[in-house]
Design a protein around this motif. Structure first.
Motif, short mmCIF file in Angstrom:
data_model
loop_
_atom_site.label_atom_id
_atom_site.label_comp_id
_atom_site.label_asym_id
_atom_site.label_seq_id
_atom_site.Cartn_x
_atom_site.Cartn_y
_atom_site.Cartn_z
N LEU A 279 3.28 -8.96 -7.52
CA LEU A 279 2.03 -8.48 -6.91
C LEU A 279 2.46 -7.38 -5.94
O LEU A 279 3.29 -7.62 -5.06
N ILE A 280 1.93 -6.18 -6.12
CA ILE A 280 2.42 -5.01 -5.40
C ILE A 280 1.39 -4.55 -4.37
O ILE A 280 0.21 -4.33 -4.70
N GLY A 281 1.83 -4.44 -3.11
CA GLY A 281 0.96 -3.97 -2.05
C GLY A 281 1.57 -2.78 -1.33
O GLY A 281 2.72 -2.40 -1.56
N SER A 282 0.79 -2.17 -0.43
CA SER A 282 1.30 -1.04 0.35
C SER A 282 2.27 -1.49 1.42
O SER A 282 3.04 -0.69 1.95
N SER A 283 2.23 -2.77 1.77
CA SER A 283 3.20 -3.37 2.67
C SER A 283 3.45 -4.79 2.21
O SER A 283 2.65 -5.38 1.46
N VAL A 284 4.56 -5.36 2.66
CA VAL A 284 4.85 -6.75 2.29
C VAL A 284 3.79 -7.67 2.85
O VAL A 284 3.35 -8.62 2.17
N THR A 316 6.58 -4.57 -2.33
CA THR A 316 6.18 -3.17 -2.31
C THR A 316 6.98 -2.41 -3.36
O THR A 316 7.97 -2.90 -3.88
N ILE A 317 6.54 -1.19 -3.64
CA ILE A 317 7.27 -0.36 -4.59
C ILE A 317 8.69 -0.11 -4.10
O ILE A 317 9.66 -0.21 -4.87
N GLU A 322 14.52 -1.19 -4.85
CA GLU A 322 15.81 -1.67 -4.33
C GLU A 322 16.31 -2.88 -5.12
O GLU A 322 17.49 -2.97 -5.47
N LEU A 323 15.40 -3.81 -5.44
CA LEU A 323 15.77 -4.98 -6.22
C LEU A 323 16.27 -4.58 -7.60
O LEU A 323 17.30 -5.09 -8.08
N THR A 347 -1.22 -0.96 -13.12
CA THR A 347 -1.36 0.45 -12.78
C THR A 347 -0.29 0.88 -11.76
O THR A 347 0.29 1.96 -11.86
N ALA A 348 -0.01 0.02 -10.78
CA ALA A 348 1.03 0.34 -9.80
C ALA A 348 2.39 0.48 -10.47
O ALA A 348 3.19 1.35 -10.09
#
Length: 398
Positions: A279-284, A316-317, A322-323, A347-348
């Motif tokens: 699940l991708i957000g603009s911040s953790v 986050t992206i 990094e992962l 989409t992200a």
């Protein structure tokens, strides 16, 4: 570092989280429409993802503690192989990898369905092989009791995979000769019967589909436990494992695949992908809040042991890049990402993660990606027919 980091997006309904259908902007109203699948798949294709897997099962959806369908989750699905064939003409370079079970499906149908997809997509088909272990699934077919032990299911699956491979090889590349002078459309000597007698499967004869562009579409298999890992090394071209991070566990899982390859006497080092739910957000903090809201709506956390068989990352992206870089450093060929929300997270992945990986030097720019067949894109060797090898070994021109 190589720029050939493999990136696969795993598509399932409105997303992998059971409550994803309740998110604003979800595709819940369109899940049974071809337009939904085409929109999601084309986005992945245009923006540079290597392949999508499409989930499938003989169950309509998750079940609750009583074994009944869980009405809080998406119930109902379209056939993954048919969806892949339907969206293929709208895509250009994307690999299309439907999930097809072997437990209750005739190997002939598995083989010809995937061959058809490979022709329709001009060499971009793959196959995520799966077993179907539950009595509920078996009851739909009525040919055998359900609840077989995993070892039995995997033994059967090995035989099915072998038969499918033989059927894929049964036509030589040049079997169709179209000789107007002699009136022969095919050269019968270039079609070979797949003769197989096993404990579970007995097949005699050739495929009805001419040899497909890739010869053998690449096989993906999930190695999320020991018996599944052994099966994956036996039959798959691409192995999916489920690490919790890029630490010791990830290294151990990769080492286990390499060990199993040695035990099997294989000199091929298969691409291994880390399989992660995201699940991708603009911040953790935002991502964690969104995941908590989904968990609250579902009534239970979506995590390993409670609905998921792999790690669930609220991330986050930047952290995801990094992962992936750390996993590449360990020897992973790339990742398969399961978006918890579709289209939000899918989409992200396409719009944000792909260019971020390019910037980080982990992938080539989309303009320079290979548009050849899926095997080439995955870095796999061409599939040489067993009959070509046999003919050459006998000193007869192939």
């Amino acid at each position: 570092m190589s720029d050939r980091t493999i990136l696969v997006t795993a598509l399932q309904g409105a997303g992998w989280h059971p409550a994803a259908w309740r998110v604003a902007g979800s595709a819940a109203r369109r899940l049974s429409s071809l337009g939904h699948w085409r929109d999601v798949v084309v986005e992945q294709d245009l923006l540079g993802v290597d392949a999508v897997t499409i989930e499938d099962s003989f169950t309509a959806g998750p079940v609750d503690a009583r074994g009944d369908l869980d009405t809080r989750s998406v119930v109902g699905r379209l056939d993954a192989l048919l969806v892949a064939n339907a969206v293929a003409p709208a895509t250009r370079a994307l690999g299309l990898v439907p999930t097809v079970s072997v437990t209750h499906t005739e190997p002939f149908h598995v083989a010809t369905g995937l061959q058809t997809l490979d022709h329709v997509s001009h060499g971009r088909a793959g196959w995520r092989v799966q077993v179907s272990p539950t009595p509920r699934e078996a009851a739909l077919f009525g040919r055998r009791p359900g609840g077989d032990e995993a070892s039995v299911l995997f033994d059967e699956a090995r035989e099915v995979a072998e038969v499918v491979s033989r059927l894929w090889d049964s036509w030589d590349d040049d079997a169709i000769i179209r000789d107007v002078t002699t009136g022969r459309f095919i050269d019968r000597d270039r079609i070979h019967n797949a003769e197989f007698e096993g404990s579970f499967v007995s097949v005699h004869g050739a495929s009805i589909v001419p040899r497909s562009p890739q010869g053998r579409p690449p096989v993906f298999s999930l190695a999320h436990r020991a018996d599944a890992a052994a099966f994956a090394v036996d039959v798959a071209d691409v192995v999916l494992v489920t690490p919790g991070s890029a630490g010791r566990e990830a290294q151990d899982l990769l080492d286990e695949v390499r060990h199993l390859e040695q035990v099997a006497g294989s000199d091929v080092r298969r691409p291994v992908l880390a399989d992660l739910a995201v699940l991708i957000g603009s911040s953790v903090a935002e991502a964690r809040d969104d995941l908590a809201a989904l968990d609250a709506a579902a009534g239970t956390p979506y995590a390993v042991g409670t609905g998921s068989d792999t790690s669930v990352l609220a991330t986050t992206i930047a952290d995801l890049v990094e992962l992936i870089g750390d996993l590449r450093g360990l020897g992973y060929a790339g990742v398969r990402l399961r978006p918890l929300r579709i289209p939000v997270d899918s989409t992200a992945i396409a719009r944000q993660l792909v260019p971020a990986l390019v910037t980080a030097g982990l992938r080539a720019d989309v303009a320079s990606r290979p548009t050849a067949d899926l095997r080439t894109r995955l870095g796999l060797a061409p599939a040489v027919s067993r009959y070509v090898r046999t003919t050459a070994a006998q000193g007869v021109p192939a």
